[in-house]
Design a protein around this motif. Sequence first.
Motif, PDB file in Angstrom:
ATOM      1  N   LEU A 289      24.457 -10.772 -29.550  1.00  9.13           N
ATOM      2  CA  LEU A 289      25.480 -11.191 -30.513  1.00  9.13           C
ATOM      3  C   LEU A 289      26.070 -12.567 -30.216  1.00  9.13           C
ATOM      4  O   LEU A 289      27.090 -12.927 -30.766  1.00  9.13           O
ATOM      5  CB  LEU A 289      26.606 -10.156 -30.577  1.00  9.13           C
ATOM      6  CG  LEU A 289      26.340  -8.919 -31.434  1.00  9.13           C
ATOM      7  CD1 LEU A 289      27.557  -8.007 -31.435  1.00  9.13           C
ATOM      8  CD2 LEU A 289      25.984  -9.312 -32.858  1.00  9.13           C
ATOM      9  N   THR A 290      25.426 -13.302 -29.318  1.00  7.50           N
ATOM     10  CA  THR A 290      25.916 -14.650 -29.032  1.00  7.50           C
ATOM     11  C   THR A 290      25.210 -15.708 -29.867  1.00  7.50           C
ATOM     12  O   THR A 290      25.567 -16.880 -29.814  1.00  7.50           O
ATOM     13  CB  THR A 290      25.737 -14.993 -27.535  1.00  7.50           C
ATOM     14  OG1 THR A 290      24.351 -14.885 -27.192  1.00  7.50           O
ATOM     15  CG2 THR A 290      26.560 -14.055 -26.670  1.00  7.50           C
ATOM     16  N   GLY A 291      24.191 -15.293 -30.648  1.00  5.47           N
ATOM     17  CA  GLY A 291      23.481 -16.241 -31.494  1.00  5.47           C
ATOM     18  C   GLY A 291      22.248 -16.798 -30.844  1.00  5.47           C
ATOM     19  O   GLY A 291      21.956 -16.541 -29.674  1.00  5.47           O
ATOM     20  N   ASP A 292      21.516 -17.594 -31.632  1.00  7.31           N
ATOM     21  CA  ASP A 292      20.296 -18.204 -31.098  1.00  7.31           C
ATOM     22  C   ASP A 292      20.465 -19.704 -30.861  1.00  7.31           C
ATOM     23  O   ASP A 292      19.547 -20.382 -30.415  1.00  7.31           O
ATOM     24  CB  ASP A 292      19.109 -17.950 -32.034  1.00  7.31           C
ATOM     25  CG  ASP A 292      19.343 -18.533 -33.423  1.00  7.31           C
ATOM     26  OD1 ASP A 292      20.256 -19.377 -33.590  1.00  7.31           O
ATOM     27  OD2 ASP A 292      18.618 -18.141 -34.349  1.00  7.31           O
ATOM     28  N   ASP A 293      21.673 -20.215 -31.181  1.00 12.42           N
ATOM     29  CA  ASP A 293      22.035 -21.628 -31.000  1.00 12.42           C
ATOM     30  C   ASP A 293      21.249 -22.579 -31.895  1.00 12.42           C
ATOM     31  O   ASP A 293      21.509 -23.775 -31.897  1.00 12.42           O
ATOM     32  CB  ASP A 293      21.882 -22.064 -29.535  1.00 12.42           C
ATOM     33  CG  ASP A 293      22.999 -21.512 -28.652  1.00 12.42           C
ATOM     34  OD1 ASP A 293      24.007 -21.048 -29.226  1.00 12.42           O
ATOM     35  OD2 ASP A 293      22.863 -21.541 -27.425  1.00 12.42           O
ATOM     36  N   ARG A 294      20.281 -22.082 -32.659  1.00 14.03           N
ATOM     37  CA  ARG A 294      19.559 -22.928 -33.600  1.00 14.03           C
ATOM     38  C   ARG A 294      20.152 -22.802 -34.999  1.00 14.03           C
ATOM     39  O   ARG A 294      20.156 -23.764 -35.762  1.00 14.03           O
ATOM     40  CB  ARG A 294      18.072 -22.546 -33.621  1.00 14.03           C
ATOM     41  CG  ARG A 294      17.321 -23.079 -32.426  1.00 14.03           C
ATOM     42  CD  ARG A 294      15.942 -22.497 -32.291  1.00 14.03           C
ATOM     43  NE  ARG A 294      15.254 -22.260 -33.554  1.00 14.03           N
ATOM     44  CZ  ARG A 294      14.115 -21.582 -33.656  1.00 14.03           C
ATOM     45  NH1 ARG A 294      13.556 -21.083 -32.569  1.00 14.03           N
ATOM     46  NH2 ARG A 294      13.541 -21.404 -34.823  1.00 14.03           N
ATOM     47  N   SER A 295      20.625 -21.619 -35.339  1.00 13.18           N
ATOM     48  CA  SER A 295      21.126 -21.412 -36.691  1.00 13.18           C
ATOM     49  C   SER A 295      22.450 -20.663 -36.734  1.00 13.18           C
ATOM     50  O   SER A 295      23.159 -20.715 -37.723  1.00 13.18           O
ATOM     51  CB  SER A 295      20.090 -20.636 -37.517  1.00 13.18           C
ATOM     52  OG  SER A 295      19.734 -19.434 -36.839  1.00 13.18           O
ATOM     53  N   TRP A 296      22.810 -19.961 -35.664  1.00 12.43           N
ATOM     54  CA  TRP A 296      24.116 -19.317 -35.609  1.00 12.43           C
ATOM     55  C   TRP A 296      24.553 -19.106 -34.166  1.00 12.43           C
ATOM     56  O   TRP A 296      23.743 -19.042 -33.258  1.00 12.43           O
ATOM     57  CB  TRP A 296      24.121 -18.001 -36.377  1.00 12.43           C
ATOM     58  CG  TRP A 296      23.288 -16.875 -35.802  1.00 12.43           C
ATOM     59  CD1 TRP A 296      21.937 -16.718 -35.932  1.00 12.43           C
ATOM     60  CD2 TRP A 296      23.765 -15.771 -35.025  1.00 12.43           C
ATOM     61  NE1 TRP A 296      21.531 -15.578 -35.279  1.00 12.43           N
ATOM     62  CE2 TRP A 296      22.629 -14.960 -34.729  1.00 12.43           C
ATOM     63  CE3 TRP A 296      25.012 -15.363 -34.570  1.00 12.43           C
ATOM     64  CZ2 TRP A 296      22.727 -13.789 -33.977  1.00 12.43           C
ATOM     65  CZ3 TRP A 296      25.115 -14.195 -33.837  1.00 12.43           C
ATOM     66  CH2 TRP A 296      23.983 -13.427 -33.546  1.00 12.43           C
ATOM     67  N   THR A 297      25.866 -19.040 -33.991  1.00 10.58           N
ATOM     68  CA  THR A 297      26.451 -18.829 -32.672  1.00 10.58           C
ATOM     69  C   THR A 297      27.731 -18.027 -32.849  1.00 10.58           C
ATOM     70  O   THR A 297      28.244 -17.910 -33.977  1.00 10.58           O
ATOM     71  CB  THR A 297      26.722 -20.176 -31.974  1.00 10.58           C
ATOM     72  OG1 THR A 297      27.154 -19.939 -30.624  1.00 10.58           O
ATOM     73  CG2 THR A 297      27.786 -20.981 -32.703  1.00 10.58           C
ATOM     74  N   ALA A 298      28.249 -17.477 -31.766  1.00  7.37           N
ATOM     75  CA  ALA A 298      29.411 -16.600 -31.898  1.00  7.37           C
ATOM     76  C   ALA A 298      30.213 -16.563 -30.606  1.00  7.37           C
ATOM     77  O   ALA A 298      29.715 -16.901 -29.526  1.00  7.37           O
ATOM     78  CB  ALA A 298      28.971 -15.179 -32.272  1.00  7.37           C
ATOM     79  N   LYS A 299      31.469 -16.146 -30.723  1.00  6.54           N
ATOM     80  CA  LYS A 299      32.344 -15.904 -29.579  1.00  6.54           C
ATOM     81  C   LYS A 299      33.379 -14.859 -29.969  1.00  6.54           C
ATOM     82  O   LYS A 299      33.546 -14.569 -31.148  1.00  6.54           O
ATOM     83  CB  LYS A 299      33.046 -17.186 -29.118  1.00  6.54           C
ATOM     84  CG  LYS A 299      34.088 -17.708 -30.099  1.00  6.54           C
ATOM     85  CD  LYS A 299      34.825 -18.925 -29.562  1.00  6.54           C
ATOM     86  CE  LYS A 299      35.730 -18.608 -28.399  1.00  6.54           C
ATOM     87  NZ  LYS A 299      36.912 -17.792 -28.787  1.00  6.54           N
ATOM     88  N   THR A 300      34.049 -14.296 -28.985  1.00  3.00           N
ATOM     89  CA  THR A 300      35.149 -13.384 -29.290  1.00  3.00           C
ATOM     90  C   THR A 300      36.327 -14.182 -29.823  1.00  3.00           C
ATOM     91  O   THR A 300      36.462 -15.380 -29.574  1.00  3.00           O
ATOM     92  CB  THR A 300      35.580 -12.600 -28.042  1.00  3.00           C
ATOM     93  OG1 THR A 300      35.895 -13.525 -26.996  1.00  3.00           O
ATOM     94  CG2 THR A 300      34.485 -11.644 -27.595  1.00  3.00           C
ATOM     95  N   SER A 301      37.189 -13.493 -30.554  1.00  5.14           N
ATOM     96  CA  SER A 301      38.378 -14.132 -31.117  1.00  5.14           C
ATOM     97  C   SER A 301      39.595 -13.299 -30.745  1.00  5.14           C
ATOM     98  O   SER A 301      39.609 -12.084 -30.953  1.00  5.14           O
ATOM     99  CB  SER A 301      38.271 -14.232 -32.636  1.00  5.14           C
ATOM    100  OG  SER A 301      39.490 -14.675 -33.200  1.00  5.14           O
TER     101      SER A 301
END
Length: 348
Positions: A289-301
């Motif tokens: 769930l951290t993303g692939d860094d090519r098309s999406w990324t994520a972090k906790t909020s």
Amino acid sequence: MLLAGEYAITREGGIGIALALAPRAVVRLSARVTPESVQRFRRALYALESGKMQSIGGLRLESRAGAPEGTSPPILPPVLREITNFIRHTGYRAQGELPTSLEPTTIVIDTSRFFDPVTGLKLGFGSSGAAMVLLTAALLHLAGVDPLGNRNTLLSVAVRAHRAFQGGRGSGYDVACSTMGGMLRFIGGEVPRWERLQVLRKWRDEGLRLYTLQVGTPVSSTRAVAAFDRRFPSGHEAEAFLVRSNEAVDKLIRARTWRQLTEAVAYARDVSRVIGDAIGVPAELPPGLTGDDRSWTAKTSGAGDEQAIVLARSDAGRAAASPLPEGLRELQLQPEGFRAERDGEEGP
């Protein structure tokens, strides 16, 4: 919603990126405000503070089903106290024998749209902060102060009241978002500061979309902040964390390319993870769930791992090396903050 700066914004000089998001909450006030009613209400505030009255006669507070904890009557005293302080500082002095009871006045606060209609759970969009702004605005209006024309007063009174209601804790960023709207660079402290950011518009012009996803265990923000304060009361460790957290926020604000943005998110994600582990409130996303860094990324909020914020390119569904998670809810920015509607409704 907080994009970055968790815990840091509870300290003097700590910086965060905050977003004011849809949906909107609503307050309805069943009273016509006149010069006489303003004087009645102001005298009632003074009588309440002096102990001559235990409550303001005629005033009733209601919350719609699904409204968060904090819109029930116990929220009234800190707001009334802060408004009384503000009125006194304006130089007002109660005179004459005008009655202190009000004509029947009902304040209805509706934050039901901040809850999932199926599960009934909070969406994590700052419902308690919105409720505080609404209540403060309604009571300021009764006191003869235009909340729309005095947004800074609305914000300062609501922040102090919210902190008092939470036992002295709370940064006030959610109150600032509900009051001012938009994307804010929020600076914590005894007197919080803020400035409007246009970063999100720039990101969206380049095809970036923001989403949220419920992923972890519900966390009490108040308890998480208390854990942070116990672990980092002051000193070198606390200062080092603040420096690193502020650096993460600055990296996000300065990011202009997708690569810079993913690097900034990864840095902010690591800051959240490390501090979460240190205080015993984990803030690590599940694998994948951290993303692939090519098309999406994520972090906790925010505090803990309850909620993730996902940043994705508009073509992420087609170009992703790993698929976007299911259950995403796209975030819609609310640029206006608190406003008044023609039908008499007001809300952030």
